[in-house]
Design an enzyme around this catalytic site. Structure first.
Site, PDB file in Angstrom:
ATOM      1  N   GLU A 166      -3.849 -12.689  -2.021  1.00 31.11           N
ATOM      2  CA  GLU A 166      -4.500 -11.992  -0.898  1.00 31.11           C
ATOM      3  C   GLU A 166      -4.011 -12.536   0.448  1.00 31.11           C
ATOM      4  O   GLU A 166      -3.823 -11.787   1.402  1.00 31.11           O
ATOM      5  CB  GLU A 166      -6.028 -12.107  -1.003  1.00 31.11           C
ATOM      6  CG  GLU A 166      -6.634 -11.436  -2.241  1.00 31.11           C
ATOM      7  CD  GLU A 166      -6.299  -9.956  -2.377  1.00 31.11           C
ATOM      8  OE1 GLU A 166      -6.040  -9.296  -1.347  1.00 31.11           O
ATOM      9  OE2 GLU A 166      -6.274  -9.447  -3.507  1.00 31.11           O
ATOM     10  N   HIS A 215      -8.674   0.824  -9.545  1.00 28.60           N
ATOM     11  CA  HIS A 215      -7.701   1.529  -8.699  1.00 28.60           C
ATOM     12  C   HIS A 215      -7.661   3.030  -8.992  1.00 28.60           C
ATOM     13  O   HIS A 215      -7.297   3.821  -8.126  1.00 28.60           O
ATOM     14  CB  HIS A 215      -6.310   0.920  -8.885  1.00 28.60           C
ATOM     15  CG  HIS A 215      -6.261  -0.528  -8.543  1.00 28.60           C
ATOM     16  ND1 HIS A 215      -6.812  -1.494  -9.373  1.00 28.60           N
ATOM     17  CD2 HIS A 215      -5.756  -1.193  -7.468  1.00 28.60           C
ATOM     18  CE1 HIS A 215      -6.631  -2.681  -8.813  1.00 28.60           C
ATOM     19  NE2 HIS A 215      -6.000  -2.527  -7.667  1.00 28.60           N
TER      20      HIS A 215
END
Length: 615
Positions: free
Chosen positions: A368, A497
């Site tokens: 991240e 997703h």
């Protein structure tokens, strides 16, 4: 002669007018980029508020603001048609205008756009709110995917308990949203056609600026497939030893609930029962992190330190003030799926992650933070270029650091790995563990989008949508559901997703190019030499390398201002995506696995699954 002169004067007048217009266009874009950054910031704030506290009111606000921005983007697209930008001299202006003509979903009529936002919110909200009952206590019905269900799926070795949680989750996260998903596909297709694409598949692939991209990935995957089949065969062989023939067949697909992950996308959680040399330690520093009192904050500080050690940008104060790095304890619903956010101002970047103190989460933190570093490196660019060279580049940056962090060399350096002896057997263990994440993921990632492409392109009859999904998972990954599924079920949206409309090819691209980046960074750092056994690729640590940092800076600071081969070239002189580096990294494992599988008479490949029946 006179006619020729008149024609020449007319051409000169047009050229002069065009030069003048190009100057005006430059000014127009400068102002527009600032306005877009401002408006996108407001939209992102609303999305952040909703993602970190899922309420009807926050959803309403988010969708209203998105609709406003979509309306504005339509006006922009209309304005850009007044410029003859395709005839400009400046490649940069042409590229900016081209980016602005891609409206995406904003091309939809207002009513359709509002309906699409509602549909996506409903699917994402459904996914975030799934709760199931405890296997051993049917009155306790508050188990969430993160952390409770994921904890069981990764740690339990009771195949009946695992099958129970698998079915409960898929029924609630997938089947529950079939009607919304059908409408989403219709609206996605409509938007694609309004953007002059034949389908949503082409709209997604357009981000990669290469008509042959789909075929390139097929070719790279075909090269890697033999290694995947060796890993698959070996894991199935070891699982049969553990669970017995009644649970795992010798030649069929692997029942996916046994693989330590709800989607069987990575299998490293079952390393304890499949590792090649069980008597040799596996690198897992989770217990040591606990023992040393690690906190989510410390994990992020370590990630920040890694980037700054390479002369890259330090995390700004806003990051620390505004990020959510632990799961809130006030009972609110939120999207726990780790994500990095750019607010399009200066230095306003954030992460939202329900961080747990584990080795795997330490790698996720670096992943991240890779996004965050990219945001910071290109924040000087005009708004239209404040994105990755292609979606896969954005995903790869942090993973290059994670590959480095996960090496015994680095973990020893930071005091998390003690008394570790790296001999040939320990090395094979470590490579195998990495392959359970990095190689196993490739077919999974490919099928996430191959499936949606087929729906977007209208290649699958609606009556077969669920079995088409399992057919692909079987064909590419050799896995199957623990229980028979049918068209009464609908399982694809049980992956975040897919429920949230996030294109997945970026992860496949990332898992290939991150090894290209890593290999080059390791050579620049003097940490890898193919001719020196003391400096292997799989134990390279780029911490502290200013040379590797400079290469990252060159690539990341470009944002999307140039096509991705130019960005790759800025990093390492290459212009082509290739599977060579990933093959090089895992070569010692491939050699060992092939010999081991022959020795144990392991079946390679799998028979077709019969676990989905079209009713």
């Amino acid at each position: 002669m006179r006619l020729f002169l008149l024609a020449l004067l007319a051409t000169l007048a047009v050229t002069q007018a065009l030069v003048k217009e190009e100057i005006q266009a430059k000014e127009y874009l400068e102002n527009l980029n600032k306005e877009l950054a401002k408006r996108t910031n407001v939209e992102t704030e609303a999305a952040w508020a909703y993602g970190s506290n899922i309420t009807d009111e926050n959803e309403k606000k988010k969708n209203e603001i998105s609709a406003e921005l979509a309306k504005f983007m339509k006006e922009v697209a209309s304005d850009t048609t007044k410029f003859q930008w395709r005839s400009y001299q400046s490649e940069d202006l042409k590229r900016q205008f081209k980016a602005l003509t891609k409206l995406g979903y904003a091309a939809l009529p207002e009513d359709d756009y509002a309906e699409l936002l509602d549909t996506l919110s409903a699917m994402e909200s459904n996914f975030a709110k799934v709760k199931v009952c405890d296997y051993k206590d049917s009155t306790k019905c508050d188990l969430a995917l993160d952390p409770e269900i994921e904890e069981v799926i990764s740690k339990s070795r009771d195949h009946e308990e695992l099958a129970y949680y698998w079915r409960e989750f898929y029924d609630k996260a997938g089947t529950a949203v079939r009607s919304q998903f059908e409408r989403y596909v219709e609206l996605n297709t409509k938007a694609a056609k309004l953007n002059n694409f034949t389908s949503g598949a082409e709209a997604w692939l357009d981000e990669y600026e290469d008509d042959t991209f789909e075929q390139q990935l097929e070719d790279i995957f075909a090269d890697i497939r033999p290694l995947y089949q060796q890993i698959h065969g070996y894991v199935r062989f070891r699982l049969r030893k553990h669970y017995g023939d009644a649970v795992v067949s010798e030649t069929g697909p692997i029942p996916m609930h046994l693989l330590g992950n709800m989607w069987a996308q990575q299998w490293s959680e079952i390393a304890d029962i499949v590792s090649p040399f069980p008597e040799k330690p596996l690198v897992d520093v989770s217990a040591e992190m606990e023992k040393q009192g690690y906190t989510p904050l410390k994990m992020f500080q370590m990630g920040d330190d890694f980037f700054t050690s390479m002369n890259l940008t330090k995390l700004p104060q806003d990051f620390w003030d505004k990020s959510i790095i632990e799961k809130p304890t006030d009972g609110r619903d939120l999207v726990c799926h780790a994500s990095a956010w750019d607010f399009y101002l200066t230095d306003d970047v954030r992460i939202k992650q329900c961080t747990r103190v584990t080795q795997d989460q330490l790698f996720t933190v670096h992943h991240e933070l890779g996004h965050i570093q990219y945001f910071l490196q290109y924040q000087h660019q005009p708004f239209v270029y404040r994105t990755g060279a292609n979606p896969g580049f954005h995903e790869a940056v942090g993973d290059v650091l994670s590959l480095s962090v996960s090496t015994p060399k680095h973990l020893e350096k930071i005091g998390l790995l003690k008394d570790y002896v790296r001999d040939d057997e320990a090395r094979i263990n470590q490579l195998f563990l990495t392959a359970l994440d990095k190689i196993v993921f490739l077919p999974f990632a490919f099928t996430m989008d191959k499936y949606r492409w087929s729906l977007f392109r209208g290649e699958v009859d609606k009556a077969n949508w669920n079995c088409a999904f399992w057919k692909l998972r079987d064909e590419y990954s050799g896995i199957e559901p623990p229980v028979v599924r049918s068209e009464k079920d609908f399982d694809a949206p049980a992956k975040y997703h897919i429920s949230a409309d996030v294109e997945y090819l970026r992860y496949l691209v990332s898992f290939i190019i991150q090894f290209q980046f890593y290999k080059s960074a390791c050579i620049k750092a003097g940490q890898y030499d193919p001719d020196n056994v003391e400096l292997p690729l799989d134990n390279c640590d780029i911490y502290g390398s200013a040379a590797a940092g400079a290469a990252f800076h060159n690539m990341l600071s470009m944002g999307a201002s140039k096509p991705w081969p130019d960005a790759l070239e800025a990093f390492n002189g290459e212009r082509i995506m290739s599977g060579k580096a990933i093959a090089e990294y895992f070569e010692p494992l491939r050699v060992w696995l092939e010999a081991e599988n022959i020795k144990n008479n392991v079946h390679i490949g799998w028979t077709t699954s019969n676990k989905c029946v079209s009713s």
